[in-house]
Design a protein around this motif. Structure first.
Motif, short mmCIF file in Angstrom:
data_model
loop_
_atom_site.label_atom_id
_atom_site.label_comp_id
_atom_site.label_asym_id
_atom_site.label_seq_id
_atom_site.Cartn_x
_atom_site.Cartn_y
_atom_site.Cartn_z
N GLN A 39 0.82 -1.20 0.00
CA GLN A 39 0.00 0.00 0.00
C GLN A 39 0.86 1.26 0.00
OE1 GLN A 39 -3.47 0.10 2.49
NE2 GLN A 39 -3.67 -2.11 2.54
N SER A 40 2.08 1.17 0.55
CA SER A 40 3.00 2.31 0.50
C SER A 40 3.45 2.60 -0.92
CB SER A 40 4.22 2.04 1.38
OG SER A 40 3.86 1.88 2.73
N LEU A 41 3.42 1.58 -1.78
CA LEU A 41 3.90 1.72 -3.15
C LEU A 41 2.85 2.26 -4.12
CD1 LEU A 41 6.04 -1.49 -3.83
CD2 LEU A 41 6.79 0.87 -4.09
N GLN A 42 1.61 2.36 -3.70
CA GLN A 42 0.55 2.73 -4.63
C GLN A 42 0.83 4.10 -5.26
OE1 GLN A 42 -3.44 3.12 -3.01
NE2 GLN A 42 -4.33 2.38 -4.91
N GLY A 43 0.79 4.13 -6.60
CA GLY A 43 0.98 5.37 -7.33
C GLY A 43 2.42 5.78 -7.52
N LYS A 44 3.38 4.95 -7.10
CA LYS A 44 4.80 5.33 -7.16
C LYS A 44 5.51 4.86 -8.43
CE LYS A 44 4.76 6.81 -2.79
NZ LYS A 44 4.89 8.23 -2.43
N VAL A 45 4.98 3.81 -9.09
CA VAL A 45 5.71 3.17 -10.17
C VAL A 45 4.79 3.00 -11.38
CG1 VAL A 45 6.98 1.11 -10.89
CG2 VAL A 45 7.18 1.94 -8.54
N SER A 46 5.27 3.43 -12.54
CA SER A 46 4.49 3.19 -13.76
C SER A 46 4.47 1.70 -14.07
CB SER A 46 5.09 3.96 -14.94
OG SER A 46 6.36 3.45 -15.26
N GLY A 47 3.36 1.22 -14.57
CA GLY A 47 3.22 -0.19 -14.90
C GLY A 47 2.89 -1.07 -13.72
N LEU A 48 2.85 -0.51 -12.52
CA LEU A 48 2.55 -1.28 -11.32
C LEU A 48 1.21 -0.81 -10.75
CD1 LEU A 48 3.24 -3.27 -9.03
CD2 LEU A 48 4.49 -1.40 -7.92
N GLN A 49 0.22 -1.70 -10.79
CA GLN A 49 -1.08 -1.41 -10.19
C GLN A 49 -1.13 -2.01 -8.80
OE1 GLN A 49 -4.46 -3.35 -11.98
NE2 GLN A 49 -5.95 -1.99 -11.02
N ILE A 50 -1.43 -1.18 -7.82
CA ILE A 50 -1.59 -1.63 -6.44
C ILE A 50 -3.07 -1.53 -6.08
CG2 ILE A 50 -1.00 -1.23 -4.03
CD1 ILE A 50 1.35 -2.20 -5.59
N ILE A 51 -3.64 -2.67 -5.70
CA ILE A 51 -5.06 -2.71 -5.33
C ILE A 51 -5.15 -2.99 -3.84
CG2 ILE A 51 -7.30 -3.80 -5.79
CD1 ILE A 51 -6.05 -4.89 -8.41
N ALA B 191 -4.54 -5.76 6.40
CA ALA B 191 -4.71 -6.29 5.04
C ALA B 191 -3.54 -5.87 4.15
CB ALA B 191 -6.02 -5.80 4.44
N ASP B 192 -3.10 -6.79 3.32
CA ASP B 192 -2.03 -6.49 2.39
C ASP B 192 -2.61 -6.00 1.08
OD1 ASP B 192 0.56 -6.20 1.61
OD2 ASP B 192 0.97 -8.32 1.28
N ALA B 193 -1.75 -5.59 0.18
CA ALA B 193 -2.19 -5.10 -1.12
C ALA B 193 -2.00 -6.17 -2.19
CB ALA B 193 -1.40 -3.84 -1.49
N ILE B 194 -2.63 -5.95 -3.34
CA ILE B 194 -2.51 -6.82 -4.49
C ILE B 194 -1.64 -6.11 -5.52
CG2 ILE B 194 -3.77 -8.19 -6.18
CD1 ILE B 194 -4.40 -8.79 -3.20
N PHE B 195 -0.66 -6.82 -6.08
CA PHE B 195 0.27 -6.26 -7.06
C PHE B 195 -0.06 -6.80 -8.45
CE2 PHE B 195 2.31 -6.35 -3.00
CZ PHE B 195 3.21 -5.29 -2.95
N ARG B 196 -0.08 -5.89 -9.43
CA ARG B 196 -0.22 -6.29 -10.82
C ARG B 196 0.77 -5.47 -11.65
NH1 ARG B 196 -1.96 -9.91 -8.81
NH2 ARG B 196 -4.02 -10.87 -8.91
N ILE B 197 1.67 -6.15 -12.35
CA ILE B 197 2.68 -5.49 -13.17
C ILE B 197 2.34 -5.69 -14.64
CG2 ILE B 197 5.12 -5.44 -13.81
CD1 ILE B 197 5.81 -6.30 -11.00
N ARG B 198 2.09 -4.59 -15.33
CA ARG B 198 1.78 -4.59 -16.76
C ARG B 198 0.60 -5.50 -17.09
NH1 ARG B 198 7.52 -3.93 -20.14
NH2 ARG B 198 7.82 -1.76 -19.53
N GLY B 199 -0.48 -5.31 -16.36
CA GLY B 199 -1.72 -5.99 -16.68
C GLY B 199 -1.81 -7.39 -16.13
N VAL B 200 -2.84 -8.09 -16.55
CA VAL B 200 -3.11 -9.47 -16.13
C VAL B 200 -2.87 -10.38 -17.32
CG1 VAL B 200 -4.84 -11.05 -15.22
CG2 VAL B 200 -4.81 -8.66 -14.46
N GLY B 201 -1.81 -11.18 -17.24
CA GLY B 201 -1.45 -12.02 -18.37
C GLY B 201 -1.77 -13.48 -18.19
N THR B 202 -2.67 -13.80 -17.29
CA THR B 202 -2.99 -15.19 -17.01
C THR B 202 -4.42 -15.28 -16.50
OG1 THR B 202 -2.37 -17.14 -15.69
CG2 THR B 202 -2.06 -14.98 -14.68
N LEU B 203 -4.98 -16.48 -16.54
CA LEU B 203 -6.29 -16.73 -15.92
C LEU B 203 -6.11 -17.32 -14.54
CD1 LEU B 203 -8.16 -18.27 -19.00
CD2 LEU B 203 -7.93 -15.88 -18.35
#
Length: 995
Positions: free
Chosen positions: A136-148, A156-168
């Motif tokens: 959650q500290s990283l949210q909005g700090k890095v391009s290509g990194l989505q923090i949910i 509660a921890d955060a969810i990390f997504r780097i350059r989209g979702v490439g899997t099911l």
């Protein structure tokens, strides 16, 4: 094998031919000494920082020819050792951080020499957000990194997504903490972190092979440093309050009674309330459930070292009470990092983190859902002190009673650490052996007392349930690195072999009818032995062996090439595909270092990068390639019928199960203007994941469940953009920057026997709300498009209907024009939970000790299914949008007549799909750093006080608590069923002091 490794180790020791060098010196800015300057031995992980008097001592490995000096706000310098033991340096001020040393996979590299897409976040950017979660500290700090923020619940921890979702499947990135490869970083204290490197393209991640497809996040924790006998002691603390950011607009008691009367009339019953006005405002259950809650944090740290070793020690306590009573979290962590120069050719060290977490786990999801649904007529607590019966009208239960009778406590104990040894041999080689261990022990105790609120909300027998489980993960890595300069040529590389093994198991049990309600009776032997239950089994169980290598070549600091690869063998895959090889190549051109480049012009720096590579994803279950068999079934055989016990096949085997393979191409540009005051970095990428694993359906006549198979392909293509402006004017320094990420997600291929992959249950008759189909985003929302409301009998007879619809009901669009509404032909894609754009904006200013910083975050182009408006199994309360209902011809063409069931509520349509875009003022911090005259009187090195606000303002169109909805699967994201814990607005005040 062990004997071979032993003799190899002895051989490497015998090859040690030259001693290491100890270098000392002082770093200044020309007038004053600089504290905390980073000094790194080029091509190694050996480094230190300057002490309080600007001095340093560093023992560098044999063969190291130069040192890199880096400090925020100053130009980075690379200085040749040239046989010297004393090197004094004067750093020049600079607005660029382009030549900083970046931690990459299995080593470090100068940022100017990188060919991959790597973003770096320093510790100073992480500590303004009051949270225990590094994510959650990283949210909005890095391009290509989505923090949910998967939940606003404490801990509660955060969810990390780097350059989209490439899997099911699981799309989480790989985490590496001080060389230890992990699946999560929830145990980390953000104040212990020195820097974070986010590896995004294949050139950067291929060295992690079968686990690099979702990106890699490398975390480096703070190490010690300084001259002999020196040390620094730091105290940091903050405290504050939290409150819910927003509540959902629901009906008051008068409005609720009025609409229920309409429901009764519309469904052919007599109105149940004679005088709705008598109920007035009634109960707002959200106000009853949510509260203002405190948050605390305290950190003590001590670091130092000498010419033969360094250390860093920290202890942290974090406490967060939830905005829902009964949901609390506390954590105590200790970290000890140290290194020791045992011999001139031998350096050893270790990193250790110990953590104890505790949480009170009230059933927050149920409470939030009930507070949203409960009727506003029922009082929370009556005049006699009893809980009000919320089942009498709305059939929901009383959420305050759920909180009161909850007693669920969890604890976890986690140790994560590693020990390493660096052995220098020949002139330019270093052998490193690194052994890491992650041990996690969890226990839970849930007690339910006897209670009675109503016939539908009661517990007739007390019960106790306990759970104990652990997970053990060890890693052993052995690598050899090489680093050398040949005039204008620079060559470095690494090669190695790694082993990793993971195993876990659990045990649980329960009993009923305990002899008392006191916590001293919360044990299994306090319950009735005849009601005992128990269970247990193995948790995760997998192993991995890998062979890796990387080679970097630089010509005259102008032309760069990186080649890397990894061979992975995993127990998770079938007998025919145990091993996979993952290569990559990266190229770079520092145009601004060419002779023809005009360094005095507007453009002060220009670099081009390009990379291609393949990585894998192994985030699936263990032994999914094997058949699944269930025992305990039987059959009757023989002339004299006898029941014979047996087993049956439930899931087919798949020996051809193999890696998901991601192929990624990246083109990047790095630009500096006006002496690098303005910096821009842009990456254009295309990432295709093939052989995606999924339980694709098979014909029913086979008589068993489908095995996990490689059946799909998904595309992610997009742009990552970073811009910043930094400037110093006398006593005033300021910076402003931003990052934006644009991504297009699309399913390219599905198994030949399936056109659609449905999922995402909505809670209404098993209806599925998401569909992954070729040409659209994975997990897209799928339903009917509204075409208005039936206004009269003529329209009811003219337009196609879907079921037994009446005047005032929703009208759905006939997509193929065949005159009927069918699920197969008339449902369409309604949107996606995957945002088209993620945004982060940040800024800071400093004037004579006064510090101001801010962060904005946002996402755009995604949708949310407001499923909580759909699921109605009683007379639940309504959102205020239902007040705009159809109540006669012409009154509404978007909101239907009010009903408690039927197609208006049970059918997923555009009525329940809302815009999930938002823009949030994530943080504002105002601080003051006292001048040296004040700190000297306090015998302190530095003193800072500050106030901070987090999640202060959010602009969103979505009517729910928060449009960032994560439910654990690409098929299920973005569906709001009303049970996700809201995030909080937090106000804090803190102090940092160093002695």
């Amino acid at each position: 094998m062990l004997r071979l490794l032993y003799f190899s180790f002895v051989l490497l020791l015998s090859l040690t031919l030259s001693a290491q060098t100890t270098v000392t010196g002082t770093v200044t800015d020309g007038s004053e000494t600089l504290i905390g300057v980073s000094i790194q031995a080029v091509g190694t992980t050996t480094g230190t920082v300057t002490d309080f008097d600007g001095t340093y001592t560093l023992t560098v490995p044999a063969g190291t020819d130069s040192l890199i000096y880096s400090y925020t706000g100053f130009q980075t310098q690379r200085v040749a050792i040239a046989g010297r033991t004393v090197i004094d340096i004067t750093l020049a001020e600079s607005t660029e951080l382009l030549e900083e040393v970046v931690v990459i996979g299995y080593g470090v590299q100068q940022k100017d020499d990188l060919t991959g897409a790597v973003s770096v976040v320093e510790s100073s950017e992480l500590t303004d957000i009051p949270t225990q979660s590094l994510g959650q500290s990283l949210q909005g700090k890095v391009s290509g990194l989505q923090i949910i923020p998967g939940s606003g619940a404490p801990g509660a921890d955060a969810i990390f997504r780097i350059r989209g979702v490439g899997t099911l499947n699981n799309a989480d990135p790989l985490f590496v903490v001080d060389g230890m490869i992990l699946s999560d970083i929830s145990f980390l204290n953000p104040q212990d972190v020195q820097s974070i490197s986010v590896l995004k393209d294949a050139s950067a991640t291929a060295i992690y092979g079968a686990r690099g497809a979702n990106g890699v996040i490398i975390v480096s924790t703070k190490q010690g440093g300084g001259a002999a006998g020196a040390g620094g002691f730091t105290v940091s603390a903050y405290t504050g309050t939290q409150e819910v950011i927003r509540t959902i607009d629901v009906l008051n008691a008068n409005q609720y009674a009025t609409l229920l009367n309409e429901v009764d009339v519309n469904e052919g019953r007599q109105p149940r309330f004679a005088n709705p006005e008598q109920y007035g405002e009634g109960t707002n259950w959200q106000d009853e459930v949510f509260r203002t809650a405190p948050i605390y944090n305290a950190q003590l740290s001590f670091n130092g070292g000498g010419d033969r070793g360094t250390f860093n020690f920290s202890a942290n306590y974090f406490r967060q009470d939830g905005i829902i009573e009964g949901s609390n979290f506390d954590r105590f962590t200790i970290r000890l990092n140290n290194s020791r120069q045992v011999k001139n050719w031998l350096n050893v060290g270790s990193n250790l983190s110990l953590g104890i977490n505790g949480s009170d786990n009230v059933n927050a999801g149920s409470i939030i859902t009930t507070a949203y649904r409960a009727d506003p007529i029922t009082v929370p607590i009556d005049s006699a002190g009893n809980f009000g019966d919320a089942t009498a009208i709305g059939n929901t239960g009383n959420p305050l009673a759920t909180i009161f009778y909850s007693n669920n406590r969890s604890q976890s104990y986690r140790a994560v650490g590693n020990a390493y040894a660096d052995i220098s041999f020949l002139d330019h080689f270093t052998f490193r052996t690194n052994f890491g261990l992650d041990f996690d022990y969890n226990r839970n105790r849930n007690f339910s007392p006897v209670f009675f609120v109503s016939a539908n909300q009661q517990n007739e027998e007390s019960s106790i349930n306990v759970f104990n489980g652990y997970n053990r993960n060890w890693l052993w890595e052995n690598t050899v690195s090489y680093n050398n300069n040949f005039g204008i040529h620079h060559l470095d590389g690494v090669a190695g072999v790694t082993y990793q093994d993971n195993f876990g198991e659990f045990l649980n049990g329960g009993r009923q009818r305990l002899i008392g309600d006191d916590p001293s009776f919360f044990y299994l032997n306090s319950g009735d032995v005849t009601t005992a239950t128990n269970g247990g089994g193995a948790g995760s169980n997998w192993g991995l062996v890998s062979y890796l290598g990387r080679l970097n070549y630089t010509f005259d600091s102008r032309y760069l090439i990186t080649v890397s690869g990894r061979l992975d063998g995993s127990s998770r895959f079938g007998d025919n595909y145990k091993y996979g090889f993952f290569p990559s190549v990266g190229l770079g051109w520092n145009i601004s270092r060419e002779d023809f480049f005009n360094a005095d012009g507007i453009i002060s720096r220009l670099k081009l990068r390009a990379s291609w590579g393949q990585t894998g994803n192994d985030r699936i279950g263990d032994f999914d390639y094997l058949p699944r068999v269930v025992s305990g079934v039987g059959a009757v055989f023989g002339n004299d019928p006898v029941l014979v016990p047996g087993s049956t096949l439930t899931t087919l085997a798949n020996p051809d199960l193999r890696w998901e393979e991601t192929t990624q191409t990246d083109i990047g540009v790095e630009l500096g203007l006006f002496d690098n005051k303005f910096l821009l970095e842009a990456d254009f990428y295309r990432k295709v994941t093939n052989d995606i694993l999924f339980n694709a359906p098979i014909p029913d006549y086979i008589g068993a469940n489908a095995p996990l198979r490689n059946v799909a392909s998904v595309l992610n293509r997009g742009v990552d953009l970073n811009v910043s402006w930094r400037e110093t004017r006398s006593d005033f320094q300021y910076s402003i920057g931003g990052n934006a990420s644009f991504v297009h997600n699309e399913v390219l291929k599905l198994d030949g026997t399936a056109v659609d992959f449905f999922n995402g249950g909505l809670g209404i008759g098993g209806q599925l709300g998401t569909n992954s189909r070729v040409g659209f985003a994975a997990g897209s929302f799928y339903g009917y498009e509204l075409d208005g409301v039936f206004q009269n009998e003529e329209e009811l007879a003219t337009f196609p209907k879907f079921g037994n619809q009446q005047v005032g009901d929703l009208r759905f669009r006939d997509q193929n024009g065949d005159g009927v509404i069918t699920a197969a032909e008339d449902r369409v894609i309604l949107g996606s939970a995957i945002p088209d754009m993620i945004l982060g904006v940040n800024g800071s200013a400093n004037y004579r000790g006064i510090e101001l910083s801010f962060d904005l975050t946002g996402q755009f182009g995604n949708e949310v299914i407001n499923a909580k408006k759909m699921a109605r199994f009683g007379a639940y309360n309504y959102e205020t949008s239902f007040l705009d209902r159809w109540n006669g011809e012409g009154t509404s063409n978007s909101e239907p007549r009010i009903t408690q069931a039927g197609q208006n509520i049970e059918t997923l349509s555009t009525r329940f799909v809302e815009d999930g875009s938002y823009l949030r003022l994530r943080n504002v911090t105002l601080g003051y750093r006292f001048a040296s005259g004040v700190t000297e009187k306090l015998r302190a090195q530095s003193l800072r006080i500050y106030v901070s606000g987090t999640n202060l303002v959010t602009s969103q169109k979505y009517s729910g608590y928060n449009p960032e909805i994560y439910n654990g699967s690409v098929f299920d994201n973005g569906i709001d069923r009303g049970s996700i814990y809201p995030i909080a607005r937090t106000l804090t005040a803190g102090i940092d002091v160093t002695f």
